[in-house]
Every structure is written in C-alpha cells, then in structure tokens.
Write a protein that holds these residues in place. Structure first.
Motif, PDB file in Angstrom:
ATOM      1  N   ARG A 490     -18.352  39.071   5.155  1.00 43.83           N
ATOM      2  CA  ARG A 490     -19.810  39.363   4.636  1.00 43.83           C
ATOM      3  C   ARG A 490     -19.880  38.382   3.374  1.00 43.83           C
ATOM      4  N   LEU A 491     -21.486  37.958   3.300  1.00 44.45           N
ATOM      5  CA  LEU A 491     -21.685  36.962   2.516  1.00 44.45           C
ATOM      6  C   LEU A 491     -23.075  37.447   2.072  1.00 44.45           C
ATOM      7  N   GLY A 492     -23.103  37.498   0.659  1.00 45.24           N
ATOM      8  CA  GLY A 492     -24.484  37.901   0.091  1.00 45.24           C
ATOM      9  C   GLY A 492     -24.900  37.120  -1.343  1.00 45.24           C
ATOM     10  N   TYR A 493     -26.323  37.327  -1.378  1.00 40.61           N
ATOM     11  CA  TYR A 493     -26.620  36.612  -2.912  1.00 40.61           C
ATOM     12  C   TYR A 493     -27.764  37.385  -3.081  1.00 40.61           C
ATOM     13  N   ASN A 494     -28.009  37.619  -4.834  1.00 41.99           N
ATOM     14  CA  ASN A 494     -29.006  38.423  -5.333  1.00 41.99           C
ATOM     15  C   ASN A 494     -29.245  37.769  -6.524  1.00 41.99           C
ATOM     16  N   TYR A 495     -30.640  37.653  -6.701  1.00 44.47           N
ATOM     17  CA  TYR A 495     -31.072  37.173  -8.002  1.00 44.47           C
ATOM     18  C   TYR A 495     -32.320  38.131  -8.480  1.00 44.47           C
ATOM     19  N   THR A 496     -31.960  38.494  -9.832  1.00 45.87           N
ATOM     20  CA  THR A 496     -32.959  39.180 -10.527  1.00 45.87           C
ATOM     21  C   THR A 496     -33.187  38.565 -11.959  1.00 45.87           C
ATOM     22  N   PRO A 497     -34.076  38.242 -12.386  1.00 49.72           N
ATOM     23  CA  PRO A 497     -34.118  37.389 -13.858  1.00 49.72           C
ATOM     24  C   PRO A 497     -33.740  38.419 -15.010  1.00 49.72           C
ATOM     25  N   LYS A 498     -33.279  37.567 -15.826  1.00 48.08           N
ATOM     26  CA  LYS A 498     -32.937  38.434 -17.227  1.00 48.08           C
ATOM     27  C   LYS A 498     -33.842  38.987 -17.936  1.00 48.08           C
ATOM     28  N   LYS A 499     -34.108  40.046 -18.446  1.00 51.77           N
ATOM     29  CA  LYS A 499     -35.130  40.800 -19.111  1.00 51.77           C
ATOM     30  C   LYS A 499     -34.520  41.860 -19.976  1.00 51.77           C
ATOM     31  N   ASP A 500     -34.679  41.660 -21.286  1.00 55.10           N
ATOM     32  CA  ASP A 500     -34.248  42.602 -22.288  1.00 55.10           C
ATOM     33  C   ASP A 500     -35.124  43.992 -21.989  1.00 55.10           C
ATOM     34  N   GLN A 501     -34.397  45.059 -21.763  1.00 55.59           N
ATOM     35  CA  GLN A 501     -35.068  46.396 -21.484  1.00 55.59           C
ATOM     36  C   GLN A 501     -34.854  47.650 -22.619  1.00 55.59           C
ATOM     37  N   SER A 502     -34.172  47.205 -23.765  1.00 59.12           N
ATOM     38  CA  SER A 502     -33.862  47.892 -24.648  1.00 59.12           C
ATOM     39  C   SER A 502     -34.920  48.885 -25.236  1.00 59.12           C
ATOM     40  N   THR A 503     -36.208  48.107 -25.330  1.00 54.77           N
ATOM     41  CA  THR A 503     -37.370  49.102 -25.924  1.00 54.77           C
ATOM     42  C   THR A 503     -37.863  50.001 -24.731  1.00 54.77           C
ATOM     43  N   LEU A 504     -37.486  49.930 -23.515  1.00 55.11           N
ATOM     44  CA  LEU A 504     -37.917  50.757 -22.635  1.00 55.11           C
ATOM     45  C   LEU A 504     -37.166  52.056 -22.352  1.00 55.11           C
ATOM     46  N   PRO A 505     -37.814  53.366 -22.441  1.00 59.69           N
ATOM     47  CA  PRO A 505     -36.953  54.470 -22.165  1.00 59.69           C
ATOM     48  C   PRO A 505     -35.967  54.553 -21.024  1.00 59.69           C
ATOM     49  N   ASN A 506     -34.885  55.408 -21.146  1.00 61.47           N
ATOM     50  CA  ASN A 506     -34.149  55.476 -19.983  1.00 61.47           C
ATOM     51  C   ASN A 506     -34.306  56.962 -19.750  1.00 61.47           C
ATOM     52  N   PHE A 507     -34.802  57.272 -18.513  1.00 62.69           N
ATOM     53  CA  PHE A 507     -35.203  58.922 -18.160  1.00 62.69           C
ATOM     54  C   PHE A 507     -34.048  59.031 -16.951  1.00 62.69           C
ATOM     55  N   ASP A 508     -33.552  58.018 -15.986  1.00 64.82           N
ATOM     56  CA  ASP A 508     -32.953  58.451 -15.255  1.00 64.82           C
ATOM     57  C   ASP A 508     -31.868  57.379 -14.659  1.00 64.82           C
ATOM     58  N   SER A 509     -31.638  56.607 -15.494  1.00 62.69           N
ATOM     59  CA  SER A 509     -30.680  55.366 -14.915  1.00 62.69           C
ATOM     60  C   SER A 509     -29.085  55.602 -15.427  1.00 62.69           C
ATOM     61  N   ASP A 510     -28.208  55.252 -14.624  1.00 61.87           N
ATOM     62  CA  ASP A 510     -26.791  55.490 -15.107  1.00 61.87           C
ATOM     63  C   ASP A 510     -26.035  54.228 -14.179  1.00 61.87           C
ATOM     64  N   TYR A 511     -24.899  54.079 -14.752  1.00 64.47           N
ATOM     65  CA  TYR A 511     -24.043  53.093 -13.859  1.00 64.47           C
ATOM     66  C   TYR A 511     -23.891  53.652 -12.426  1.00 64.47           C
ATOM     67  N   LYS A 512     -23.816  53.036 -11.409  1.00 68.47           N
ATOM     68  CA  LYS A 512     -23.148  53.161 -10.192  1.00 68.47           C
ATOM     69  C   LYS A 512     -21.763  53.295  -9.981  1.00 68.47           C
ATOM     70  N   ASN A 513     -21.397  54.213  -9.382  1.00 66.40           N
ATOM     71  CA  ASN A 513     -19.886  54.414  -9.094  1.00 66.40           C
ATOM     72  C   ASN A 513     -19.220  53.565  -7.803  1.00 66.40           C
ATOM     73  N   ASN A 514     -20.040  53.331  -6.816  1.00 62.89           N
ATOM     74  CA  ASN A 514     -19.589  52.668  -5.799  1.00 62.89           C
ATOM     75  C   ASN A 514     -19.698  51.154  -5.844  1.00 62.89           C
ATOM     76  N   LEU A 515     -18.619  50.459  -6.603  1.00 63.79           N
ATOM     77  CA  LEU A 515     -18.934  49.071  -6.863  1.00 63.79           C
ATOM     78  C   LEU A 515     -19.038  48.031  -5.625  1.00 63.79           C
ATOM     79  N   TYR A 516     -18.316  48.652  -4.473  1.00 66.16           N
ATOM     80  CA  TYR A 516     -18.388  47.615  -3.324  1.00 66.16           C
ATOM     81  C   TYR A 516     -20.007  47.597  -2.708  1.00 66.16           C
ATOM     82  N   GLU A 517     -20.683  48.730  -2.477  1.00 65.61           N
ATOM     83  CA  GLU A 517     -21.985  48.845  -2.071  1.00 65.61           C
ATOM     84  C   GLU A 517     -22.876  48.065  -3.439  1.00 65.61           C
ATOM     85  N   SER A 518     -22.717  48.309  -4.573  1.00 70.01           N
ATOM     86  CA  SER A 518     -23.369  47.800  -5.564  1.00 70.01           C
ATOM     87  C   SER A 518     -23.516  46.181  -5.722  1.00 70.01           C
TER      88      SER A 518
END
Length: 736
Positions: A490-518
C-alpha cells in the motif's frame, strides 16, 4: 491481584487431559414406558394378536396372553382384553399399555370406547409420557377423549423418565394439545421431595411461552458505610404472556436494608401494517414502595425504548433512561456502577439507497450518575449526505451537519456552547483493475461556529491525497493446509495545511485509537472540531493466509509507517506542536486456528526503539462452558489485563470467572466468578460480582438462581450481566 490471576489460570487449565466431548451434558433420553409400536396403516381394520381367544354369540371376544390391538389411531396391549363389537367397547387388565400419535400410557386397567372418529380412553393407576413434549408423570385415574387428557390425583414433570427431582402434584391436571394448554388445580411443587410452592390454580402452555413464575433470585450485597455485614435480596419474577406479540414481567424485589421494590417491564413487537413497518417497544420501571429505609427518599427507575420502521426508507427511535438520583445504581440496583451517565435520545433517519441520499435528525440528553462528569450533548443535530456516482469510478460526496451543543457546566471560558455548521464536498475517483486500486481524492470543508456569548469563528480547509493498493497472491502450504497467500503493498499520501485551531471549541474530537487506518485516512482525530495538518507519505503492507476450500482467514498481517514532511502537527487542544520525521510503526497480527486465536496490535517508536502502545489477546474457545481468554493492554506505560474463563469440572458442573484490572495501579476494576450445576431436570448457579466504585470502595453482590427446567426459566438480568462481564460465557440454564 497477581495471586488472583494465577488462581484463575490454574482453575482454567485444571484437568486439561479430559476431552471437551466427554464433559458435554447429554439430555437426549430415548427411554420410553415401553417399546414404541408402529400403528397400522389400515384405517378400517383392527389387528388383533393373543395367545388364547374366545368368541361369543353376541359378537364379543375374550383375549388372553400377550394381547395387542393395533389400529391406525391407537395401540392397546394387556394380559387380558375383552371386546364388544356392538358397543365398540374394549376393556383391558394386567399391565395395560396404550399408545397413540402423541402419548404413551401404562396402567392396571383400561377401557376404550369408540364413538365415530373419537376414541375415549380411561385408565387406572397410570404412568404417562409425551415423547415429543418430554412430559411425564403418574395419576390414579386418567380419561382421554383424543384431544384432552384429564389426570386425577396426578403428578407432572419434565424431568427424564425415572427422575422425579422436581414434580408438580395436583388434584386434577388437564392437558390439551389442541389448545396447547395445561391446567392444574390445588397445585404443589416438590423439589427433591420438599414442597416449595402451592397454588390453588395453575395454567401454562405445553409448548412455547406461557404465563407463570420464573426462577427466583436470591442474593446478598454490601452497604457502603453501614455496619452489620451483608444484606440479603430476594427477587420473585412473574411472566405474563399477554399475546404472541407482547408480554410483561412483574418482579417483587425485596432488599433487606432498603425495602420492597416493584419492577415491571412491558415488551411489544410492532408488525408491518398499512401505516407502519416493523418495530419494537419496551417500557421498564422500578419503584421502591414507601421511602428508602436509609435515605428516607423515593427511589425509582424509568426506561423506555421505541424502534420503529415508518417505511422502507425511514426509521424512528426513542430511548429514555432516568433514575431518581445519581446513586440509584450503587445503592439500589447494584449494577452499572462503573457507568457515569444515562443517555436519552430521539433519532429520525432517512436512507434512500437508489438515490444515495441519507438524512437524520438527532437530539439527546444525559443524566449524570455515580459521580460522573458532564459532557456535551447535541440538541439537536441535523445531517444530510448526498453522493453522486458517475462513470469510471467518479464520485462526488456532499455532507452537511448542523449541531447545537449544550453543556451542564458551561460558562464563558470553559465548556462553551453554541451552534456548529459543517459542510464538506469530496471528489474522488477509483481506478481499479484486478492488479491494483488507486483512489485520488480532494476534500473541501468549511466549519462555522456561532457561539453563545462569544465571538463567532470559521475554519476553511482544503485537503487532498491518494490511496493505492496492489494485489499479489500465491499458493502456499501452511498449518498442514493448502492456502492462498495474498500480498498487498500500500502507498498513500495525505495533505492538509497547517492551521492553529486552539481558539476553536472542541465539542467531540479525540485521538483515534487505530493508528493503522488513521495513517492512510490522514485523520488523527475523531469528530469534526480538530482536523490535523498532514503532509505525509505512507507505506504499508498487508498479507492474508486464506484457506483455499473454506475461504476462512488463518493469518492476517499488517504493517505501516508514514514519512512526515512537515515538522509540525496539531495536538488535541488545537495548538501546533513539533513532530518527528517518521510516525510510529503500526503493526498487527491476527492468527486463528480452529479453537485457538491470537490477536496483537502495537505501535513502535523508531526513535526511542520502544513499544508505545500494545493490545494483545489470546483465546482458546471450545464452547460457552470451556474457554480461556487473556488480554493485555499497554498504553504508554499504563498496563491493564483482562482474564475470562469457564471450565467444566464434570458433565454437570462448571466454573466461570472474569477479572478486569489495572496492573499499574494494582486495582481490580471488575471481578466476576461462580459455579453452576446442571442436570437434565434442574440447574443451579451461584455468581459473585465485585465492582470498583472509588478509592478503596467496592460493590459486592452475590446472586443465586434455581431453575426447574420446563417449569421456570433462568433470570434474564443475571444472564445478561454474566454475558457482559465474561465475554463468550452465554450459558442459558433453561436448555435441556
């Protein structure tokens, strides 16, 4: 804790030389009152056999010595039989045997009279047996008209023939196979020769569900902070079979330290009609009569559930869960003590597969219990998802989610509330042949936060990437079996630009447990509020060993790692943090061979050369009464272990145990163990539960149930709790 684990392991492997088959209780009883006779195929003839016979002028017969009458509807055997053809009456004496298509009878004397198509039978000093229903018993006098049997001064049991460990005695017992009903008057129930129950009237179904008492539950429990030793509990349940599609449980629950609790549960199936599709509804309520003896307050529980299919595309569900106070489960129910909240919600969903359109409306609330902490709730959430599938694998996916979040402990600085609107458009195309699959994708997303008493905010992100798989396979010979080995680089590539999101509220986000799929998805967080930056190239390899004949997978291997071009990533609170060039290596290996399975997944830090996370489990499962599962979890030094086991000591006795604890804190979170005895006639089970509450406080509960098979059933609550606390232990004591 280590001593307890060692004890359970020793228990699980005790007497391992005994085969599983030799310890399976076999209740198939082929014993009959007498050898089964094959009825005549001639509908008009009566076949007669005897050692001696006399014929009289009035068309009557006298037969003696091994006499048998065999017709298409019944068999009658005796030492002596007299037959009167005019009155169509036959009388028998001396070891009388009678058999038709549903039952067998033996007795001292019998009379059979034929009236048209009906056969009327009377017998004295009778033993009876229904081979298909497994019903047997005795009676002083029996009458039988072809459909209804009346047993006077009789006994009734579903124990195997020759076993009367439990029996129901009555002045009169009426069994009707046409109406599938049994009736008894002036009933006493004896267990091991001791009378344990009396009722002036009892009614039940010969087959299937029927109203009646279920097996009582006896137990003990502890009261935190109250001296006086263990307290006792007695549950007496009664089941009402209202109709084929609805029933009701009524339970008297006596708690020695709290008082009398009335529990009820109503269930109904909703069948398809002109207005609604299939569905199911449940209402459960508990109410403590008078006030709590200790807390001096009213205590109650109310749960309801409605699952309804409005049509082929629309489903509707409502679940409500409420209790009188946060300590109800600790002090009254003595279950679910590790839960922190009760969730209630309404969900309306629409799914049109032909148009690739889904919509949903969701609203929820929570009640905190057991010192739980409040979390965000959605009141409401509306989502719409539409997918367009074009030619050559082109896909366009539109997603819109609007959610209003509330929090019980909200203020201007923490637990901020407001409305979040998220819109996403994803373009993708699948390029697929039998040798490879390549899927490039482009994702455009915008998130708008309309906050209460705070500045509104917005986030716009464009991300893209691709995911590819290459398919290889070869024949292999492993585990003495012809296999097909697949190899998928398998070969993959992902690009998402850097953005500071510390001022945004966090309603429902947490770290994913499955590292392989993430790694391949590029999503490091659950939910929507945190979209991590990425500029990663991911390498992976998968391999499966598949049985060529059955198609089952014996061995599955996976490994992946990402090269991270950027040295910055994002934490859970939304700030940008530094990261290493290479991600942790995600690996997993799953092996299944007959009754044995091994599962292991881990994350390896190539910088420190240490394993940062690991989940391992090993299982050996023969059946629900003989298995062993051992699991170990390591999350950055926080170690925990789980052990579940059941083992048959004999054909009739098995033990079971389960432990869930933290090695790092030397704390047992949950402990369950017990022993059960089963015969083909009755069963008994003793279960012990220990559950962590806080600090050094535990909730201790002991449960005891006695099941008279065919008369009372096992406790559904106890059965479910054991199944939850000890996975793979699904032993229903009702089974013969």
């Amino acid at each position: 804790m280590q001593k307890q684990l060692s004890l359970c392991l020793s228990l699980a492997f005790l007497s391992s030389s005994i085969s599983a088959e030799s310890l399976i209780l076999n209740c198939k009883n082929n014993v009959l009152l007498f050898p089964k006779q094959i009825l005549s195929t001639e509908t008009k003839d009566l076949n007669i056999k005897a050692n001696y016979s006399e014929i009289y002028k009035d068309d009557s017969f006298f037969l003696k010595g091994n006499v048998s009458l065999n017709s298409s509807t019944y068999f009658l055997g005796a030492d002596e039989i007299s037959i009167n053809k005019l009155s169509k009456i036959s009388k028998a004496s001396g070891y009388v045997k009678f058999q038709n298509n549903e039952l067998m009878l033996t007795g001292d004397k019998a009379m059979i009279k034929k009236e048209g198509a009906m056969i009327h039978t009377t017998l004295n000093q009778v033993k009876f047996y229904y081979p298909d229903l497994k019903i047997n018993g005795r009676a002083q006098f029996v009458t039988h008209d072809g459909t209804e049997q009346i047993f006077n001064s009789g006994s009734y049991s579903l124990c195997p023939l020759g076993n009367s460990d439990w029996q129901m005695k009555a002045d009169k017992i009426i069994l009707n196979s046409t109406t599938n009903k049994g009736i008894a008057k002036n009933v006493t129930i004896e267990f091991l020769g001791i009378t344990i129950f009396y009722s002036p009237y009892q009614e039940w179904a010969l087959e299937g569900r029927s109203s009646g008492f279920l097996a009582p539950i006896f137990g003990s429990y502890n009261e935190l902070g109250i001296s006086g030793g263990s307290k006792y509990q007695v549950k007496i349940p009664y089941y009402f079979n209202i109709a084929p599609d609805r029933d009701f449980f009524l339970i008297l629950n006596q708690l020695s330290s709290r008082g009398s609790l009335i529990e009820g549960k109503y269930r109904q199936l909703i069948t398809n009609n002109n207005y609604l599709g299939n569905g199911r509804s449940e209402i459960e309520g508990h109410y403590l009569l008078n006030k709590d003896k200790i807390a001096s307050s009213k205590r109650w529980l109310l749960n309801s559930k409605l699952d309804l299919s409005l049509n082929t595309k629309t489903d509707f569900s409502i679940i409500t869960n409420r209790v009188s106070d946060p300590n109800y489960f600790k002090e009254i129910a003595h279950s679910n003590t590790s839960d922190s909240k009760l969730r209630s919600y309404v969900n309306l969903s629409y799914k049109n597969q032909k148009k690739n359109l889904t919509m949903s409306f969701f609203v929820e609330s929570e009640q905190l219990i057991n010192n739980g902490n409040a979390s965000y709730t959605r009141v409401p959430e509306l989502s719409i998802n539409k997918e367009y599938k074009g030619l050559d694998g082109h896909n366009i996916d539109f997603l819109l989610i609007g959610t209003k979040f509330t929090h019980k402990n909200s203020n201007t600085t923490t637990n901020r509330t407001g409305i979040r609107t998220y819109a996403q458009t994803k373009f993708s195309r699948s390029l697929k042949t039998k040798n490879y699959l390549i899927t490039p994708s482009l994702k455009l997303s915008t998130t708008n936060y309309t906050m209460d008493n705070a500045v509104h905010q917005e986030r716009n992100i464009v991300s893209f990437g691709f995911n590819s798989k290459f398919f290889l396979e070869r024949k292999a010979f492993l585990f003495d079996t012809h296999l097909i080995q697949t190899l998928i680089p398998r070969l993959g590539y992902n690009y998402t630009p850097k953005k500071d999101q510390s001022t945004l509220p966090n309603f429902d986000s947490d770290y994913k447990n499955n590292l392989y799929e993430s790694l391949f998805s590029g999503q490091k967080f659950t939910g929507i509020d945190r979209i991590a930056s990425a500029n990663d190239l991911i390498f992976g390899l998968e391999s499966d060993f598949i049985n060529k004949e059955t198609g089952s997978t014996y061995l599955s291997l996976k490994i992946a790692q990402a090269y991270q071009f950027d040295n910055m990533s994002m934490s859970k609170n939304g700030t940008l943090v530094s990261q290493k060039k290479y991600s942790n290596v995600a690996m997993s290996a799953n092996l299944t061979m007959r009754d044995f399975s091994f599962n292991n997944s881990l994350q390896y830090n190539s910088i420190t050369n240490k394993i940062s996370k690991r989940n391992s489990s090993i299982s050996f499962i023969i059946n629900s009464r003989k298995f062993l599962t051992l699991a170990h979890y390591d999350d950055n030094g926080n170690n925990s272990v789980e052990l579940y086991s059941a083992y048959p000591l004999t054909q009739q006795t098995h033990v079971f145990a389960g432990i869930n604890g933290s090695i790092s804190n030397s704390t047992i979170n949950k402990e369950t163990m017990g022993i059960a005895y089963e015969s083909c006639c009755w069963a008994v089970r003793l279960a012990y539960f220990k559950e962590y509450l806080n600090e050094n406080n535990y909730d201790y509960v002991t449960k005891f149930e006695l099941v008279l098979k065919g008369l009372a059933t096992t406790s559904s609550n106890l059965y479910k709790r054991l199944e939850e606390d000890i996975p793979n232990y699904s032993v229903n004591l009702n089974n013969f």
